[in-house]
Design an enzyme around this catalytic site. Structure first.
Site, PDB file in Angstrom:
ATOM      1  CG  ASP A  82       8.207   9.037   6.764  1.00  0.00           C
ATOM      2  OD1 ASP A  82       7.475   8.512   7.712  1.00  0.00           O
ATOM      3  OD2 ASP A  82       8.316   8.367   5.652  1.00  0.00           O
ATOM      4  N   GLY A 181       7.223   0.006   0.000  1.00  0.00           N
ATOM      5  CA  GLY A 181       7.381  -0.497  -1.179  1.00  0.00           C
ATOM      6  C   GLY A 181       6.156  -0.748  -2.083  1.00  0.00           C
ATOM      7  N   GLY A 209       2.872   2.974   3.682  1.00  0.00           N
ATOM      8  CA  GLY A 209       2.895   2.092   2.893  1.00  0.00           C
ATOM      9  C   GLY A 209       1.614   1.998   1.889  1.00  0.00           C
TER      10      GLY A 209
END
EC number: 4.1.2.40
Length: 284
Positions: A82, A181, A209
Site C-alpha cells: 500500500d 485518517g 480513506g
C-alpha cells in the site's frame, strides 16, 4: 495456491457488484483478526501494508504469516503493498513473493506519474503481479507522508482513461473527497465525478480513506464502480482504544495473551462491519 494477486479478486468484485476490503495490518494480532474474521464470513480480503509496516514487521515475516494463515484457514489471501513509492523497494518485495502492488506517484505531475507507474507495471506484470496506481491526491496522513488540504486534487475523468491506457494498470485509485485518517465531520463525496470516471474507465476502481465513512456512502460508491475499499485508521483506533481501556481497568495485567484479547475483539467488530458494508460475505 493460497497467496494470490488482487487482479482476479477485483475482477470478480466488478462483475459481482461488491467490493473487496483491503485492511491495513501491523503485526500478528491485527493479521489474525482480519484473516479469522474473513474466513468465518467466507469473504475475500486483502492484507495491506505500508512501507512502514513492512519495515516494522519484515517482508519475509509478513509473507510467511499470510501464507501460513491462508493454508490454515483454506482461504485465499492477497498481500498488498500500500502506498509504495520506490521502484527498488517494490522490486525487492515482488521478488520475495508479494503479488499485489500500489505504486503511488500521485504527487508527481501527470506525465511523470504515468512514467513512474508504467515502469512498475512493466516490471510487475513479468511476475504476474497486479498493479494499482492513484490519479488525484487525497489529504491527510499515510505513514510518514502528510498531504495538506491545499495540495489535494480530485481525479479528472478524461485524464483517468489516458492514465489507465498509458500505464497498463490493473486497478485505479480515485480521489473523490475521501482523506486518510478519521473525519471530524462527514465528507461530501463527489458521486457524480465517480460516475463519470466509471464511464471513462473500465478498470476496477479503488477508494482510499474509507475509515469512518457511512454504510450508505460506501455502498453508493460500490454501485458507481468502486471494487476495493481501503481501511486503516479505523482499525488502529478500535484496537488501541480497547487496549487502553483494558489496561486502565486492569492495571495489574501483564500477559499480552490476555490484554490483547479486548483489542482484537474491538478490531474484529470493525472488520465484520466493513465486510458487510462491502457486500462481500460469502464471496470467497
Amino acid at each position: 495456491m493460497y497467496v494470490v494477486s488482487t487482479k482476479q479478486m477485483l475482477n470478480n468484485a466488478q462483475r459481482g457488484g461488491y467490493a473487496v476490503p483491503a485492511f491495513n495490518i501491523h503485526n500478528l494480532e491485527t493479521m489474525q483478526v482480519v484473516v479469522e474474521t474473513a474466513a468465518n464470513l467466507h469473504a475475500p480480503v486483502i492484507i495491506a501494508g505500508t512501507p512502514g509496516t513492512f519495515t516494522y514487521a519484515g517482508t519475509e515475516n509478513l509473507l510467511a504469516l499470510v501464507s501460513a494463515m491462508a493454508k490454515q484457514y483454506h482461504h485465499p489471501l492477497a498481500i498488498h503493498l500500500d502506498h509504495h513509492t520506490k521502484f527498488d523497494d517494490i522490486a525487492q518485495k515482488v521478488r520475495s513473493g508479494v503479488r499485489s502492488v500500489m505504486i503511488d506517484a500521485s504527487h508527481l505531475p501527470f506525465a511523470q506519474n504515468i512514467s513512474r507507474v508504467k515502469e512498475v507495471v512493466d516490471f510487475c506484470h513479468r511476475f504476474d503481479v497486479s498493479v494499482e496506481a492513484e490519479l488525484g491526491q487525497l489529504g491527510g496522513q499515510e505513514d510518514d507522508v502528510q498531504v495538506n488540504e491545499a495540495d489535494v486534487f480530485y481525479t479528472n475523468p478524461a485524464q483517468a482513461r489516458e492514465f489507465a491506457e498509458a500505464t497498463g494498470i490493473d486497478s485505479l485509485a480515485v480521489a473523490i473527497g475521501t482523506a486518510h485518517g478519521m473525519y471530524a465531520s462527514a465528507p461530501a463525496l463527489d458521486f457524480s465525478r465517480l460516475e463519470n470516471i466509471r464511464q471513462w474507465v473500465n478498470l476496477p476502481l479503488v477508494l482510499h480513506g474509507a475509515s469512518g465513512l457511512s454504510t450508505k456512502d460506501i455502498q453508493q460508491t460500490i454501485k458507481l464502480g468502486i471494487c476495493k475499499i481501503n481501511v486503516a485508521t479505523e482499525l488502529k483506533n478500535a484496537f488501541s482504544q480497547a487496549l487502553k481501556n483494558y489496561l486502565t481497568e486492569h492495571p495489574e495485567a501483564t500477559d499480552p495473551r490476555d490484554y490483547l484479547q479486548s483489542a482484537k475483539s474491538a478490531m474484529r467488530d470493525v472488520v465484520s462491519k466493513v465486510i458487510a458494508d462491502c457486500g462481500c460475505e460469502g464471496r470467497a
